[in-house]
Design a protein around this motif. Sequence first.
Motif, PDB file in Angstrom:
ATOM      1  N   ASP A 154       0.865  -1.182   0.000  1.00  0.00           N
ATOM      2  CA  ASP A 154       0.000   0.000   0.000  1.00  0.00           C
ATOM      3  C   ASP A 154       0.896   1.225   0.000  1.00  0.00           C
ATOM      4  O   ASP A 154       1.779   1.363   0.856  1.00  0.00           O
TER       5      ASP A 154
ATOM      6  N   LYS B 130      -5.141  -7.740   2.813  1.00  0.00           N
ATOM      7  CA  LYS B 130      -5.981  -7.882   4.008  1.00  0.00           C
ATOM      8  C   LYS B 130      -5.428  -8.900   5.024  1.00  0.00           C
ATOM      9  O   LYS B 130      -5.391  -8.631   6.221  1.00  0.00           O
TER      10      LYS B 130
ATOM     11  N   ASN C 286      -2.311  -7.604   6.719  1.00  0.00           N
ATOM     12  CA  ASN C 286      -2.675  -6.640   7.770  1.00  0.00           C
ATOM     13  C   ASN C 286      -3.088  -7.357   9.051  1.00  0.00           C
ATOM     14  O   ASN C 286      -2.716  -6.942  10.156  1.00  0.00           O
TER      15      ASN C 286
ATOM     16  N   ARG D 100       1.032  -6.527  -6.638  1.00  0.00           N
ATOM     17  CA  ARG D 100       0.486  -5.183  -6.929  1.00  0.00           C
ATOM     18  C   ARG D 100       0.897  -4.119  -5.898  1.00  0.00           C
ATOM     19  O   ARG D 100       1.224  -4.439  -4.753  1.00  0.00           O
TER      20      ARG D 100
ATOM     21  N   ASN E 209      -1.031  -0.881  -4.355  1.00  0.00           N
ATOM     22  CA  ASN E 209      -2.299  -0.138  -4.287  1.00  0.00           C
ATOM     23  C   ASN E 209      -2.025   1.255  -3.735  1.00  0.00           C
ATOM     24  O   ASN E 209      -1.144   1.422  -2.891  1.00  0.00           O
TER      25      ASN E 209
ATOM     26  N   SER F  97      -9.250 -10.046  -1.915  1.00  0.00           N
ATOM     27  CA  SER F  97      -9.775 -10.416  -3.234  1.00  0.00           C
ATOM     28  C   SER F  97      -8.988 -11.578  -3.829  1.00  0.00           C
ATOM     29  O   SER F  97      -7.888 -11.904  -3.383  1.00  0.00           O
TER      30      SER F  97
ATOM     31  N   ASP G 183      -9.589  -4.711   8.587  1.00  0.00           N
ATOM     32  CA  ASP G 183      -8.616  -5.773   8.911  1.00  0.00           C
ATOM     33  C   ASP G 183      -8.189  -5.646  10.374  1.00  0.00           C
ATOM     34  O   ASP G 183      -7.973  -6.642  11.065  1.00  0.00           O
TER      35      ASP G 183
HETATM   36  O1  LIG Z   1      -8.252  -6.092  -3.309  1.00  0.00           O
HETATM   37  P1  LIG Z   1      -8.501  -6.523  -1.882  1.00  0.00           P
HETATM   38  O2  LIG Z   1      -7.682  -7.724  -1.534  1.00  0.00           O
HETATM   39  O3  LIG Z   1      -9.944  -6.689  -1.566  1.00  0.00           O
HETATM   40  O4  LIG Z   1      -8.035  -5.326  -0.963  1.00  0.00           O
HETATM   41  C1  LIG Z   1      -6.685  -4.978  -0.853  1.00  0.00           C
HETATM   42  C2  LIG Z   1      -6.544  -3.798   0.044  1.00  0.00           C
HETATM   43  O5  LIG Z   1      -7.147  -2.659  -0.497  1.00  0.00           O
HETATM   44  O6  LIG Z   1      -7.189  -4.084   1.270  1.00  0.00           O
HETATM   45  C3  LIG Z   1      -6.418  -3.638   2.351  1.00  0.00           C
HETATM   46  C4  LIG Z   1      -7.254  -2.815   3.274  1.00  0.00           C
HETATM   47  O7  LIG Z   1      -8.296  -3.586   3.793  1.00  0.00           O
HETATM   48  C5  LIG Z   1      -5.248  -2.903   1.774  1.00  0.00           C
HETATM   49  O8  LIG Z   1      -4.121  -3.097   2.572  1.00  0.00           O
HETATM   50  C6  LIG Z   1      -5.095  -3.527   0.404  1.00  0.00           C
HETATM   51  O9  LIG Z   1      -4.422  -2.713  -0.513  1.00  0.00           O
END
Ligand SMILES: O=P(O)(O)OC[C@@]1(O)O[C@H](CO)[C@@H](O)[C@@H]1O
Length: 305
Positions: A12, A38, A41, A88, A90, A134, A250
């Motif tokens: 992140d 997630k 975290n 990735r 984010n 995800s 999380d």
């Molecule tokens: O794409 P996903 O796996 O649903 O979400 C990923 C994410 O947005 O979720 C976390 C916050 O809950 C971030 O640390 C991470 O970048």
Amino acid sequence: MLYTLTLNPAIDLFIDLNELLPKKVNRSNYDDYQENGKGVNVSRILHRLGIENTALGFIAGFTGNFIKDKLEESGIKTNFIEVDGITRVNVFLNAETEYKIVNKGPLIPEEKKIELLNQLNLLQSGDYLFVCGSLPRGIDVSIYEEIIKICKNNNVKLILDTSSKEVLEYLHHGVYLIKPNDEELADFFNIKHSLSEEEIEIYAKKLIEMGCEKILVSRGEYGAIYFDKNHTVAVTAPKGVVINTACSGDTLLGTFIGKSYLGETIEMALAYASASASSTAFTEGITNFENVPELLKQVKIIKNI
Ligand SMILES: O=P(O)(O)OC[C@@]1(O)O[C@H](CO)[C@@H](O)[C@@H]1O
């Protein structure tokens, strides 16, 4: 032993800007890169609560190595499966309001998926497995059924945090806990409006009938509600200046399970988890728990709503 599984981890990148203007060079005030996703975290939260755990999942390239190295440097065990590509990055941007950019991540080949399922089959009776976030490309929702069955057969407590509503089809095998937020809960049942507290209770109880032992509904600034066959406990969330809401859910989940694992009552674990989730929202990354005792004073516990 506790395990977290992040099928699609992420770095992140947190950026703070005064404003975000189109077609201009926007220079940031602050930037920070953290190991996330997630389940990662949740691993970090459990570790900060003093609970030993192992982070599992797929990592790729230099970004994947960054996540693995950071976790291991902080004392968290990892057993990631390496795949080709790049894990990735984010982007979470704070510029007058919040922007969240979430990328796809690498493609997972079938043989790596099988390697993961074999790894999960080695978990022992009484272990906890968090499966959060995800699905990466190459993995479809049927993996949840495979994971649920493995956990059932091995007597592993499975904790699910997913927005895939297809997972409902597999709950009858039995799941220890599921943590939707209120929007995901509505989406699970094709409800288009925001759920009232009464509706949250109705749909959470449906999840129990479908095969989940415990339900934790995160509600952002409205706190959280926990349900099992015998208890309904709601808590409020403390007020404060929000910097970044990513990772709050999380934090809530990791803290609630972590505190319960350490022997807290449902009420106290939930109240502490709500204060911790807000603490994460009031900081760039995840909470270090320092201000949680102070925030906890604002949390109200409401039983059997
Ligand atoms: O794409 P996903 O796996 O649903 O979400 C990923 C994410 O947005 O979720 C976390 C916050 O809950 C971030 O640390 C991470 O970048």
